[in-house]
Design a protein around this motif. Structure first.
Motif, mmCIF file in Angstrom:
data_model
loop_
_atom_site.group_PDB
_atom_site.id
_atom_site.type_symbol
_atom_site.label_atom_id
_atom_site.label_comp_id
_atom_site.label_asym_id
_atom_site.label_seq_id
_atom_site.Cartn_x
_atom_site.Cartn_y
_atom_site.Cartn_z
ATOM 1 N N GLN A 141 -0.757 4.165 -7.602
ATOM 2 C CA GLN A 141 -0.735 3.428 -6.334
ATOM 3 C C GLN A 141 0.384 2.398 -6.352
ATOM 4 O O GLN A 141 0.842 1.959 -7.414
ATOM 5 N N SER A 144 1.798 -2.647 -0.978
ATOM 6 C CA SER A 144 2.389 -2.757 0.352
ATOM 7 C C SER A 144 1.941 -4.089 0.934
ATOM 8 O O SER A 144 0.762 -4.282 1.230
ATOM 9 N N GLN A 216 -1.563 1.549 -1.932
ATOM 10 C CA GLN A 216 -1.460 2.863 -1.302
ATOM 11 C C GLN A 216 -1.073 3.919 -2.333
ATOM 12 O O GLN A 216 -0.313 3.646 -3.261
ATOM 13 N N CYS A 218 1.171 6.882 -3.209
ATOM 14 C CA CYS A 218 2.511 7.266 -2.775
ATOM 15 C C CYS A 218 2.713 8.743 -3.051
ATOM 16 O O CYS A 218 2.821 9.146 -4.218
ATOM 17 N N CYS A 232 8.333 4.732 -0.688
ATOM 18 C CA CYS A 232 7.117 4.018 -0.295
ATOM 19 C C CYS A 232 7.427 2.660 0.286
ATOM 20 O O CYS A 232 6.533 1.974 0.768
ATOM 21 N N LEU A 236 4.508 -1.423 7.087
ATOM 22 C CA LEU A 236 3.077 -1.127 7.052
ATOM 23 C C LEU A 236 2.529 -1.039 8.470
ATOM 24 O O LEU A 236 2.629 -1.971 9.247
ATOM 25 N N PHE A 242 -6.165 5.035 9.006
ATOM 26 C CA PHE A 242 -5.493 4.437 7.850
ATOM 27 C C PHE A 242 -6.321 3.291 7.278
ATOM 28 O O PHE A 242 -6.409 3.122 6.058
ATOM 29 N N THR A 246 -7.412 3.261 3.570
ATOM 30 C CA THR A 246 -6.925 2.191 2.707
ATOM 31 C C THR A 246 -8.068 1.504 1.989
ATOM 32 O O THR A 246 -8.015 1.240 0.790
#
Length: 460
Positions: A141, A144, A216, A218, A232, A236, A242, A246
């Motif tokens: 991960q 972000s 997140q 990737c 990535c 955002l 999402f 998330t």
């Protein structure tokens, strides 16, 4: 001893995920009143709309003549930008209509401020000035960053033993892209909360860095781990799908140890849990590397990397275990100094254990209760005072000034452990008086567990 299974941890967090993300609304009448947006364990604020003016003849009309609410097409342009700059990425945001200055979109009309916002699932991190922010995700991960601000927007955060002059300016708003520039697309990242990194938006004020970020997966990183993960590093964007995805990533990622590192000096060392309560695992006061807290220091001051104070973890556990937020400084160790020529730092690693957190002011009654078939298991309890803001309404400074009133107690566990519900009075007659003339409170962390008898009945 309190033990948590992976199933229990996942179930606890998934309750938050399945609750959905409705649009929250706060409406405050015009005047010197407090407009408060807040998100609980669900995440951080994301302002969608803000109206300062009037769009109906029903809101905030009590005691007003009709001509003050007859104009229903009145709004201040740019109000949403003001709210977003002050509140996005925070868990709690308080302000008043004074933030708009003398702007008046419709003179003679009695106005109100109405804000609509989402609570976005995110990791919320506050790092006091002269401490190091640690952002991290699980393997596979990447970080972000949703929002970051270096400054001060309230008088209570990172305020341990700070003077009023150092915390008085709560309009120190300095949104920064430097955290995103440094950390986006990385699996882990550290950044110092200091003027040398972010500049000084308000001289003389003790500041803090506030960051909201998510982890997140990737796809590019998953396909080719050996290559950079620049793909990535994108803006955002949140959709309902999402948001749910998330949050589930956060759930499935587990609960890694949190880390707080603070350079030596009269600075604030802050531990906090968004979900659950603090459980200190390790604490180092000294130095174990030559990379941490070295700015402006000589080689001699950072060369000794085998320097640590014995018993530091016990001090941190006694002050912080079972709390949602714990602030202190290295002064809690007194004059103890194991390596006087070395520039030291305090580094604490801790878990956030899922638990019910309860605060009861002195002369009130604490009510602990569980669902049918479950019993109380007390993790930690303390009767005293460790900050100046809790249970402080209309209390004098002399009654809230002693924030070193630490009195861990087993009496709550003795009275309530194993019961389905329990009441206990927060008073000196029950717990003794650990700090005479200070107005105290009882802080308890507990969980509800199925009793063995109940489990046996269910199996049968």
């Amino acid at each position: 001893m309190l033990c948590f299974s992976t199933t229990f941890l996942l179930a606890t967090t998934c309750l938050l995920v399945n609750a959905g993300f409705p649009l929250e609304t706060t409406t405050t009448c015009d005047g010197d009143f407090v407009h408060r947006l807040s998100c609980t364990d669900d995440g951080v604020i994301s302002v969608q709309t803000a109206l300062y003016g009037r769009e109906d003849s029903k809101t905030c009309i009590e005691g007003r003549p009709s001509h003050q609410f007859s104009s229903t097409a009145c709004s201040l342009q740019g109000a949403v930008d003001v709210l977003k700059s002050r509140c996005d990425g925070k868990k709690v945001c308080e302000l008043s209509v004074n933030v708009f200055g003398s702007s008046d979109p419709c003179f003679g009309t009695y106005k109100y401020l109405q804000t609509k916002y989402h609570c976005l699932p995110a990791i919320h991190l506050i790092t006091c000035e002269h401490s190091v922010a640690h952002l991290h995700c699980d393997e596979g991960q990447v970080i972000s960053v949703y929002h970051a601000n270096y400054g001060r927007t309230d008088q209570t955060t990172c305020s341990y033993k700070r003077s009023a002059s150092q915390t008085g300016n709560i309009d120190c708003i300095n949104p920064t892209s430097k955290v995103a520039e440094s950390c986006d697309g990385e699996n882990s990242c550290t950044i110092v909360a200091s003027n040398s990194v972010f500049g000084d938006p308000c001289a003389g004020i003790y500041k803090y860095l506030e960051v909201a970020y998510v982890c997140q997966f990737c796809p590019h990183h998953q396909r080719q781990r050996s290559r950079p993960i620049e793909s990535c590093k994108t803006m955002l964007c949140f959709s309902t799908t999402f948001l749910l995805a998330t949050t589930c990533l956060l759930v499935n990622a587990g609960f890694p140890l949190e880390t707080t590192t603070t350079c030596d000096g009269d600075f604030v060392h802050r531990l906090s849990c968004n979900i659950g309560v603090i459980s200190v695992q390790t604490a180092l006061y000294g130095r174990e590397d030559s990379k941490t807290c070295i700015e402006g220091k000589t080689l001699q001051e950072i060369s000794n990397t085998e320097c640590s104070l014995q018993g530091a973890v016990d001090v941190l556990k006694s002050r912080c275990d079972g709390k949602k937020v714990c602030e202190l400084s290295v002064n809690v160790f007194g004059s103890s100094d194991t390596c006087s020529d070395t520039y030291k730092y305090l580094q604490t690693k801790y878990d956030c254990l899922p638990a019910i957190h309860l605060i009861t002011c002195e002369h009130s009654v604490a009510h602990l209760h569980c669902d049918e078939g479950q019993i109380i298991s007390v993790y930690n309890a303390d009767y005293g005072r460790t900050d100046q803001t809790t249970c402080s309404y209309k209390r004098s400074a002399s009654q809230t000034g002693n924030i070193d009133c630490i009195n861990p107690t087993s009496k709550v566990a003795e009275s309530c452990g194993g019961k389905n519900n329990c009441t206990i009075e927060a008073s000196n007659s029950v717990f003794g008086d650990p700090c005479v003339s200070t107005y105290k409170y009882l802080e308890v962390a507990y969980v509800c567990q199925f009793s063995r008898q109940t489990e046996h009945v269910i199996v049968k």
